[in-house]
Design an enzyme around this catalytic site. Structure first.
Site, PDB file in Angstrom:
ATOM      1  N   ARG A   1     -11.750 -30.842  54.196  1.00 36.86           N
ATOM      2  CA  ARG A   1     -12.666 -31.554  55.323  1.00 36.86           C
ATOM      3  C   ARG A   1     -12.018 -32.033  56.494  1.00 36.86           C
ATOM      4  O   ARG A   1     -12.585 -32.690  57.419  1.00 36.86           O
ATOM      5  CB  ARG A   1     -13.634 -32.347  54.538  1.00 36.86           C
ATOM      6  CG  ARG A   1     -14.267 -31.479  53.588  1.00 36.86           C
ATOM      7  CD  ARG A   1     -15.528 -32.460  52.662  1.00 36.86           C
ATOM      8  NE  ARG A   1     -14.929 -33.328  51.832  1.00 36.86           N
ATOM      9  CZ  ARG A   1     -14.382 -32.970  50.685  1.00 36.86           C
ATOM     10  NH1 ARG A   1     -14.833 -31.795  50.153  1.00 36.86           N
ATOM     11  NH2 ARG A   1     -14.078 -33.845  49.857  1.00 36.86           N
TER      12      ARG A   1
ATOM     13  N   GLU B   1      -8.889 -39.757  43.222  1.00 35.02           N
ATOM     14  CA  GLU B   1     -10.006 -40.376  42.508  1.00 35.02           C
ATOM     15  C   GLU B   1     -10.365 -39.642  41.239  1.00 35.02           C
ATOM     16  O   GLU B   1     -10.691 -40.221  40.182  1.00 35.02           O
ATOM     17  CB  GLU B   1     -11.392 -40.385  43.525  1.00 35.02           C
ATOM     18  CG  GLU B   1     -12.349 -41.416  42.771  1.00 35.02           C
ATOM     19  CD  GLU B   1     -13.530 -41.429  43.718  1.00 35.02           C
ATOM     20  OE1 GLU B   1     -13.535 -40.850  44.998  1.00 35.02           O
ATOM     21  OE2 GLU B   1     -14.688 -42.158  43.400  1.00 35.02           O
TER      22      GLU B   1
END
Ligand code: AMP
Length: 171
Positions: A59, A96
Site C-alpha cells: 500500500r 503487528e
C-alpha cells in the site's frame, strides 16, 4: 481530515483475531480524497529538497508513487523478498501480525539522496524502522516519514524517535 477518515473502513479481526484492519481502498477509489490525502502527506516537505520518495510494498506504493509524482522526484519501491531482479539489500522485522522482510535494489539510492518515506499506516513502527535502516544502508538521508494513518496506542512513533514523523489520521 474528517473527510479522509470517513473513507477508511475498519475491518475487525482481519487478518487475525484482535486486529482492527484499516482498509484504505474506499479512500483510494475516491479521486478527490486520494488527491487530498497525497497533498496533505507531502505538504510539510515542499522546500525540503527531497530527491526521492520511498514506499513499502504494497500500500506504500499507492501513496508513495503519487507523492513522488507530485513532488517531481522518482519513486523507490521496497519489496517483499525475492521480487527484485537485480542485486538487493535486505532487512528483517516484526509486524503487528507476524514477521517479514523488505528488500531494495543496491543502486536505488545513494549518499546524495534526501528521502521521504511513505506508507499507508504506522502500527508498531517495525516496518518503518526496518525501511529506514535499509535506506540508510544505501547511504541516503531520511528527511521524514509520512503516513496516512497512525495507530497511536501501538507507539510506533517512539521507535522512530530519530526521525520526523507526519501522519494525517490518528486512531
Ligand atoms: P508496523 O510495522 O507494525 O508499523 O505495521 C505497519 C505495516 O503493516 C504497514 O505497511 C501497514 O500497511 C500494515 N498494517 C499494520 N497494522 C495494520 C492495520 N491495523 N490495518 C491496516 N494495515 C496494517
Amino acid at each position: 481530515m474528517q473527510r479522509l477518515e470517513a473513507r477508511i473502513r475498519n475491518i475487525p479481526d482481519f487478518p487475525k483475531p484482535g486486529i482492527q484492519f484499516k482498509d484504505i481502498t474506499p479512500l483510494v477509489k475516491d479521486h478527490a480524497m486520494l488527491k487530498l490525502s497525497v497533498h496533505q502527506l507531502i505538504q510539510p516537505f515542499w522546500g525540503e529538497n527531497i530527491t526521492a520518495v520511498v514506499g513499502m510494498e504494497a500500500r506504500g506504493f499507492i501513496f508513495g508513487s503519487l507523492a513522488a509524482w507530485e513532488l517531481g522526484v522518482g519513486f523507490i519501491p521496497l519489496r517483499k523478498p525475492g521480487k527484485l531482479p537485480y542485486d538487493a539489500q535486505s532487512v528483517s522485522y516484526d509486524l503487528e501480525y507476524g514477521s517479514a522482510q523488505l528488500e531494495v535494489h543496491v543502486d536505488a539510492l545513494n549518499s546524495n539522496d534526501r528521502v521521504l518515506l511513505v506508507d499507508d499506516l504506522i502500527a508498531t513502527g517495525g516496518t518503518a524502522v526496518a525501511s529506514c535502516e535499509l535506506i540508510e544502508k544505501l547511504g541516503a538521508e531520511i528527511v521524514a516519514c509520512a503516513f496516512v494513518i497512525e495507530l497511536d496506542d501501538l507507539k510506533g512513533r517512539k521507535k522512530l524517535s530519530r526521525y520526523s514523523i507526519h501522519s494525517l489520521i490518528h486512531y
